[in-house]
Enzyme design. Sequence first.
Site, PDB file in Angstrom:
ATOM      1  CB  THR A 172      58.981 -14.683  63.977  1.00 31.02           C
ATOM      2  OG1 THR A 172      58.024 -14.498  65.018  1.00 31.02           O
ATOM      3  CG2 THR A 172      58.349 -14.300  62.654  1.00 31.02           C
ATOM      4  NE  ARG A 198      65.723 -12.895  65.497  1.00 35.42           N
ATOM      5  CZ  ARG A 198      65.175 -12.070  64.638  1.00 35.42           C
ATOM      6  NH1 ARG A 198      64.588 -10.967  65.071  1.00 35.42           N
ATOM      7  NH2 ARG A 198      65.195 -12.326  63.354  1.00 35.42           N
ATOM      8  CB  SER A 240      66.684  -9.331  62.554  1.00 32.41           C
ATOM      9  OG  SER A 240      66.110  -8.605  61.527  1.00 32.41           O
ATOM     10  CG  HIS A 241      64.046  -5.990  64.310  1.00 27.54           C
ATOM     11  ND1 HIS A 241      63.830  -7.290  63.894  1.00 27.54           N
ATOM     12  CD2 HIS A 241      63.232  -5.794  65.362  1.00 27.54           C
ATOM     13  CE1 HIS A 241      62.906  -7.839  64.649  1.00 27.54           C
ATOM     14  NE2 HIS A 241      62.518  -6.959  65.555  1.00 27.54           N
ATOM     15  CG  ASP A 301      66.852  -5.415  59.258  1.00 31.32           C
ATOM     16  OD1 ASP A 301      67.389  -5.538  58.143  1.00 31.32           O
ATOM     17  OD2 ASP A 301      66.328  -6.371  59.864  1.00 31.32           O
ATOM     18  CG  ASP A 308      68.820  -9.533  59.273  1.00 33.09           C
ATOM     19  OD1 ASP A 308      68.166  -8.485  59.417  1.00 33.09           O
ATOM     20  OD2 ASP A 308      68.273 -10.638  59.105  1.00 33.09           O
ATOM     21  CG  ASP A 324      65.854  -9.308  56.941  1.00 29.99           C
ATOM     22  OD1 ASP A 324      65.931  -8.299  57.655  1.00 29.99           O
ATOM     23  OD2 ASP A 324      65.585 -10.447  57.400  1.00 29.99           O
ATOM     24  NE  ARG A 325      62.490  -6.302  60.364  1.00 30.06           N
ATOM     25  CZ  ARG A 325      61.676  -6.210  61.401  1.00 30.06           C
ATOM     26  NH1 ARG A 325      61.222  -5.025  61.786  1.00 30.06           N
ATOM     27  NH2 ARG A 325      61.307  -7.284  62.060  1.00 30.06           N
ATOM     28  CB  THR A 365      53.852 -12.866  61.220  1.00 31.33           C
ATOM     29  OG1 THR A 365      52.736 -11.981  61.168  1.00 31.33           O
ATOM     30  CG2 THR A 365      55.112 -12.086  61.514  1.00 31.33           C
ATOM     31  CD  GLU A 373      56.874 -10.819  57.223  1.00 23.19           C
ATOM     32  OE1 GLU A 373      56.131 -11.348  58.053  1.00 23.19           O
ATOM     33  OE2 GLU A 373      58.108 -10.830  57.313  1.00 23.19           O
ATOM     34  CD  GLU A 374      53.646  -5.671  60.288  1.00 21.85           C
ATOM     35  OE1 GLU A 374      53.974  -4.535  60.683  1.00 21.85           O
ATOM     36  OE2 GLU A 374      54.110  -6.729  60.745  1.00 21.85           O
ATOM     37  CE  LYS A 408      62.178  -9.167  57.215  1.00 21.99           C
ATOM     38  NZ  LYS A 408      62.169 -10.399  57.987  1.00 21.99           N
ATOM     39  NE  ARG A 433      55.715  -7.708  66.299  1.00 23.08           N
ATOM     40  CZ  ARG A 433      56.775  -7.090  66.821  1.00 23.08           C
ATOM     41  NH1 ARG A 433      56.659  -5.878  67.327  1.00 23.08           N
ATOM     42  NH2 ARG A 433      57.954  -7.695  66.861  1.00 23.08           N
TER      43      ARG A 433
END
Length: 542
Positions: A17, A21, A112-113, A276, A278, A280-281, A343, A362-363, A375, A495
Site C-alpha cells: 500500500t 515494508r 510508518s505506524h 504516527d 512518519d 502522516d497520520r 486505499t 482515509e479511515e 497525508k 480488515r
Amino acid sequence: MIRTVPTKPYSDQKPGTSGLRKKVPVFQQEHYAENFIQSIFDALDGFKGKTLVIGGDGRFYNREVIQKAIAMAAANGFGKVMVGQGGILSTPAASHVIRKYKTFGGIILSASHNPGGPHEDFGIKYNAGNGGPAPEKLTDVIFEKTRAISSFKIADIDPIDIDTTGTVKAAGMTVEIIDPVADYAELMESLFDFDALRKLFKSGFRMRFDAMHAVTGPYAKEILENRLGAPIGTCRNFKPLPDFGGHHPDPNLVHAKHLYDEMMGPDAPDFGAASDGDGDRNLIIGKGIFVTPSDSVAMLAANARLAPGYKGGLKGIARSMPTSGAADRVAEKLGIALYETPTGWKFFGNLLDADMATICGEESAGTGSNHVREKDGLWAVLLWLNILAARGESCKQIVAEHWANYGRNYYSRHDYEEVESDRANALVDELRAKLGALPGASVRGMTIASADDFAYHDPVDGSISEHQGIRVLFEGGSRVVFRLSGTGTSGATLRVYIERYESDKSRHDLDTQAALADLIAAADDIAGIHSHTGRPKPSVIT
Ligand code: VG1
Ligand code: CO
C-alpha cells in the site's frame, strides 16, 4: 570511485500500500536494501544531474540505509541529494521539500505506524516529482526490476556527517543536509491563522500533543510551542527514538490509549492529538470526545473555509473506499464532487494534481490537502485548531452540531492481525466466489442490496485498479467492507470495515460497537471470519 556490484534478485520486493515494508533482519540481508534502491533508479528515467530528497522517520536502520542511498544516488548520476538532518524528514515534510525545490523525487525510509527496532519493521518508498507516492504503474515497474536485477552501482565514499546542516561534495555529487522542520513550519504558517492560534493558547486553551517518540516531535515542538506559544509540556514523547520507546507509533485508541484516557478524564485538556511514525497520520480527541478519522475528514472539509489557506472553498473531496460516507454528505451540501478511491495515498495524487480535489482522507487516520501530496498529521491538527479558534466552540460542540446537521455515520474497523496467509486468502476467495449470490439475501434481518469487488477507474489517467476490497451494501445504506492489508510484515491482516448511518438526532450518542452489533454479526455470517481465521474476536478495534 564508482563500483558496480554483482547481486542476485530477491523475490519478495513487491511494494505494498505504501512502499516496501519488511522486518529489519530481512532488510539487513546482503544487498537487500541496495537491490531495492537500485531497482527504483532503474525504473526511473532522466534524473542525471537532478536532485533527490532523502529522509526517514528515524527508526532503527534509518541511518545505515541513508548512507547507502546517498552513495548509490552519487553512483547512479544524481547531481545532488537533499537529506534531512539526522536522517529525519516526516513524510509530509519530504513531500513538501520535493515540491518546493522542484526536485526529481525522493526516497522516504519509513514503515510508518509499524513498530521499529532490531526485530521490528523497516520500509523504503519512492515519491515522484509531484511529491506523492509512486503510482501503481511505477511500483509495478520497480517490482519487475527487483526480479531481474543483476548488479547495483555504489560510490566508495566515507559516511556523510548527516547531523550537521550544510553542503558537502561526495563522488562529484552535492550533498545538502537540510533543517527538516523549517520549510514545513513555514508552509503551515502560510495555510493557517497563526495569530488566532497564538491568541487561543494565550487565553488558556490547553492541548496535549503526543508524538509517540516518532518523527513529529521536532515539528510539533517548533510549531505548537515555539511559534504558537503553547505552554512547554504541550508536546509529549517528542524525542524521536529508533524503537519508538518500544511502542507502536500508531495513533489509535489502542496504542494511544493513555491519551484517550487523559482526554476522557476529569481534568482533560481542551484538545488532544497524536501522530504516527512518519508523521502522516493524526488522532483527534476533544475533551470528552473521540473524533473518528472518517468524521474528522468530513468535519474538516465542512469547516475548511475558516482557515486562510482554504477560504476560497474546496474543489472536491476524495476519500478511500472503506472510509465512511460522512464526507459524501458534506460534498453534497457544498455542491462539490466526491471521489472514492482505493486505499492508499498514491490514488489521490492525480486528483490533486488535476485540481479536482482539495481535501482527501482515509479511515486509517490520514487526512490531507493539496498543500502536499501525502497525508499530513500536523496539518490536520492545525486545521482543527484553526476551526476551534474561529468558531470559539469546543470540539464536542462542533461534532454534535455536525451530526445534527448531517446525521452520524457510526463506523468501526476490526483488524485480525497476523492471520496465516493461506487462511486469509481462502476467506477472500470464498467471499469473492459468492458475491453474485449475495444481493437480495437476508442476514440478521437486513437485506443485502449489492455486493462487489471494488475496482477504481482513475478519472485522470484512465488506469484501472482492481480487487481493492469487497463491499457488501445493505438496504438503507449500511455496509461492511473486507480487505487484506498491504502494509503488514508478518502473515496477513484482515480488515473489516463496518458502517451504519443514523439520521435520528436522539440516537447520536450510542456506543459505537453496540450501534454496529448487528452488522458485526452479519459480517461474520457472510465471510465466516471466525471459522476461517480461528479468531473469535479482532486483535484491534478502532
Ligand atoms: C494502511 C491503511 C491505509 C494507509 C496505509 C499507509 O494500509 O489502511 O489507509 O494509506 O496503511 O499508511 P493497509 O493496506 O495496511 O490497510 V501509513 O501512515 O502506514 O504510510
Ligand atoms: Co504513516
